[in-house]
Write an enzyme that holds these catalytic residues in place. Structure first.
Site, PDB file in Angstrom:
ATOM      1  N   TYR A  18      -5.268  49.063  36.998  1.00  0.00           N
ATOM      2  CA  TYR A  18      -4.183  48.395  37.730  1.00  0.00           C
ATOM      3  C   TYR A  18      -4.145  48.943  39.152  1.00  0.00           C
ATOM      4  O   TYR A  18      -4.334  50.150  39.362  1.00  0.00           O
ATOM      5  CB  TYR A  18      -2.854  48.642  37.024  1.00  0.00           C
ATOM      6  CG  TYR A  18      -1.737  47.718  37.449  1.00  0.00           C
ATOM      7  CD1 TYR A  18      -1.852  46.345  37.279  1.00  0.00           C
ATOM      8  CD2 TYR A  18      -0.558  48.216  38.013  1.00  0.00           C
ATOM      9  CE1 TYR A  18      -0.838  45.490  37.648  1.00  0.00           C
ATOM     10  CE2 TYR A  18       0.471  47.370  38.397  1.00  0.00           C
ATOM     11  CZ  TYR A  18       0.329  46.005  38.211  1.00  0.00           C
ATOM     12  OH  TYR A  18       1.337  45.155  38.589  1.00  0.00           O
ATOM     13  N   ASN A 111       8.627  39.277  34.174  1.00  0.00           N
ATOM     14  CA  ASN A 111       8.337  37.964  33.598  1.00  0.00           C
ATOM     15  C   ASN A 111       9.241  36.848  34.116  1.00  0.00           C
ATOM     16  O   ASN A 111       8.742  35.856  34.663  1.00  0.00           O
ATOM     17  CB  ASN A 111       8.389  38.039  32.076  1.00  0.00           C
ATOM     18  CG  ASN A 111       7.213  38.795  31.492  1.00  0.00           C
ATOM     19  OD1 ASN A 111       6.215  39.036  32.165  1.00  0.00           O
ATOM     20  ND2 ASN A 111       7.318  39.199  30.242  1.00  0.00           N
ATOM     21  N   SER A 138       3.472  33.254  26.361  1.00  0.00           N
ATOM     22  CA  SER A 138       3.683  34.579  26.949  1.00  0.00           C
ATOM     23  C   SER A 138       5.103  34.684  27.498  1.00  0.00           C
ATOM     24  O   SER A 138       5.854  33.701  27.521  1.00  0.00           O
ATOM     25  CB  SER A 138       2.678  34.807  28.087  1.00  0.00           C
ATOM     26  OG  SER A 138       2.952  33.923  29.169  1.00  0.00           O
ATOM     27  N   VAL A 140       6.021  35.114  30.657  1.00  0.00           N
ATOM     28  CA  VAL A 140       6.156  34.247  31.835  1.00  0.00           C
ATOM     29  C   VAL A 140       6.141  32.786  31.413  1.00  0.00           C
ATOM     30  O   VAL A 140       6.926  31.973  31.905  1.00  0.00           O
ATOM     31  CB  VAL A 140       5.029  34.540  32.849  1.00  0.00           C
ATOM     32  CG1 VAL A 140       5.093  33.553  34.016  1.00  0.00           C
ATOM     33  CG2 VAL A 140       5.127  35.968  33.371  1.00  0.00           C
ATOM     34  N   ARG A 162      -4.999  28.226  16.720  1.00  0.00           N
ATOM     35  CA  ARG A 162      -4.605  29.076  15.596  1.00  0.00           C
ATOM     36  C   ARG A 162      -4.495  28.209  14.367  1.00  0.00           C
ATOM     37  O   ARG A 162      -4.752  27.004  14.421  1.00  0.00           O
ATOM     38  CB  ARG A 162      -3.293  29.796  15.906  1.00  0.00           C
ATOM     39  CG  ARG A 162      -2.127  28.857  16.233  1.00  0.00           C
ATOM     40  CD  ARG A 162      -1.047  29.594  17.006  1.00  0.00           C
ATOM     41  NE  ARG A 162      -1.495  29.928  18.353  1.00  0.00           N
ATOM     42  CZ  ARG A 162      -1.080  30.996  19.030  1.00  0.00           C
ATOM     43  NH1 ARG A 162      -0.222  31.845  18.481  1.00  0.00           N
ATOM     44  NH2 ARG A 162      -1.514  31.225  20.256  1.00  0.00           N
ATOM     45  N   GLY A 233      -5.016  37.552  34.069  1.00  0.00           N
ATOM     46  CA  GLY A 233      -6.381  37.299  33.619  1.00  0.00           C
ATOM     47  C   GLY A 233      -6.611  37.874  32.240  1.00  0.00           C
ATOM     48  O   GLY A 233      -7.458  38.739  32.046  1.00  0.00           O
ATOM     49  N   MET A 234      -5.868  37.370  31.254  1.00  0.00           N
ATOM     50  CA  MET A 234      -5.898  37.964  29.916  1.00  0.00           C
ATOM     51  C   MET A 234      -7.272  37.915  29.262  1.00  0.00           C
ATOM     52  O   MET A 234      -7.599  38.763  28.441  1.00  0.00           O
ATOM     53  CB  MET A 234      -4.851  37.296  29.025  1.00  0.00           C
ATOM     54  CG  MET A 234      -3.414  37.636  29.397  1.00  0.00           C
ATOM     55  SD  MET A 234      -2.204  37.076  28.178  1.00  0.00           S
ATOM     56  CE  MET A 234      -2.310  35.309  28.361  1.00  0.00           C
ATOM     57  N   LYS A 320       6.635  40.897  22.172  1.00  0.00           N
ATOM     58  CA  LYS A 320       6.576  41.892  23.226  1.00  0.00           C
ATOM     59  C   LYS A 320       7.221  43.174  22.691  1.00  0.00           C
ATOM     60  O   LYS A 320       8.182  43.111  21.926  1.00  0.00           O
ATOM     61  CB  LYS A 320       7.349  41.379  24.446  1.00  0.00           C
ATOM     62  CG  LYS A 320       7.321  42.278  25.671  1.00  0.00           C
ATOM     63  CD  LYS A 320       8.228  41.698  26.731  1.00  0.00           C
ATOM     64  CE  LYS A 320       8.182  42.478  28.027  1.00  0.00           C
ATOM     65  NZ  LYS A 320       6.940  42.192  28.763  1.00  0.00           N
TER      66      LYS A 320
END
Length: 326
Positions: A18, A111, A138, A140, A162, A233-234, A320
């Site tokens: 980071y 978020n 997510s 956000v 899924r 950028g997961m 989360k």
């Protein structure tokens, strides 16, 4: 501290990937015999605390006031108590947070505020306009759905494929928040979706937090002159856009980082945003994503702390993770 979430950026900071680094200091680790001095830092960049004492030069905060870190990297929030410079924190007045719990206030800055800016700063959206986003489940993404609904803006929401039962549950959940259309990532190239998008009219804004093939497939649905904003950028894969989108559809691509926005904004603009988001939470117009909450007290051992962080790092984590401090 009262509460602190575990964000992906916190984990990236621990990994050393980071841009904002932790504040390291020398600390004696271990007992007297065999003890050593190590460079350590406290994790966490977001949270809310209550003021227990102020220095002689502080006249705008009082004991009992709630404060949040002004920017990422000011101090680690995964702790029971800390001593900070006045410049490291911003106050959250009682009238702003009245009726809002500490965990929601402690999760305010990243978020929901990212969603707030993404919907306001790039395209002049009007009621009836459509936005497409990936990572829709997510933190956000959920905030985008709810805030867009409040603005009269419609959303197409892309989620990872899924099982049918899991997808059905998630689709119902997102629709209950205000999602207009939920789409599996495997359906982005489907003819039925292309036809539906043509019927809806041009998509003016795309929001990307995944990257890779999902960002590419999503971008192909953007309309003439649309903007693609990447804020995460997961997938850890680059964002690749066909030249045809840039030349013939004049699609613009840019990035958004909440921490940079905080560095450049003035207090008036920041406070207006915080008041708006907290008012939405108080009125029930914004509901934070589901959280797995661990109480940080004398019974919380190192193994449980490790479990919280590992759960937060798992790509398929349904909730989360967050700490509340007893």
């Amino acid at each position: 501290m009262l509460a602190a979430p575990v964000n992906p950026s916190d984990l990236n900071q621990i990994e050393g990937t980071y841009p904002v680094k932790g504040r390291f200091a020398d600390e004696v680790v271990g007992r007297e015999e065999g003890s050593s001095v190590e460079r350590v830092a406290v994790g966490g960049n977001e949270g809310v605390g209550v003021v227990e004492a102020v220095g002689s030069g502080v006249d705008d905060l009082r004991v009992g006031d709630w404060v949040v870190p002004r920017r990422a990297g000011e101090y680690g929030t995964w702790c029971t108590r800390t001593v900070v410079e006045r410049s490291a924190v911003a106050g959250v007045p009682l009238e702003w947070r009245l009726g809002v719990d500490a965990l929601t206030v402690g999760s305010l800055k990243v978020n929901p505020c990212s969603a707030y800016r993404l919907l306001r700063d790039y395209v002049g959206l009007a009621p009836g306009d459509w936005v497409i986003q990936n990572g829709a489940n997510s933190g956000v993404g959920r905030a985008v759905i709810q805030m867009a609904r409040r603005m009269g803006v419609r959303t197409i929401n892309v989620v990872r494929d899924r099982s049918p039962d899991e997808y059905g549950d998630l689709e119902r959940e997102l629709c209950s928040l205000g999602a207009d259309l939920v789409v599996r990532d495997s359906e982005l190239g489907a003819e039925w979706l292309r036809t539906r998008v043509r019927e809806l009219g041009p998509l003016r804004l795309g929001l990307n937090c995944v990257g890779g093939r999902m960002a590419l497939a999503m971008s192909k649905h953007l309309g003439l002159g649309a903007t693609l904003v990447s804020y995460g950028g997961m997938s850890r894969q680059p964002v690749v856009l066909p030249t045809s989108l840039l030349l013939f559809r004049d699609v613009r691509a840019c990035g958004f980082w909440m921490n940079r926005w905080y560095e450049n904004c003035g207090p008036v603009e920041r406070d207006r945003m915080w008041r708006d988001v907290l008012a939405m939470a108080r009125d029930g117009a914004f509901v934070a994503q589901p959280m797995g909450v661990s109480t940080w007290n004398e019974d919380l051992g190192l193994e449980e702390m490790r479990r919280v962080v590992e759960t937060a790092a798992a790509w398929n984590s349904a909730k989360k993770q967050a700490f509340v401090f007893a």
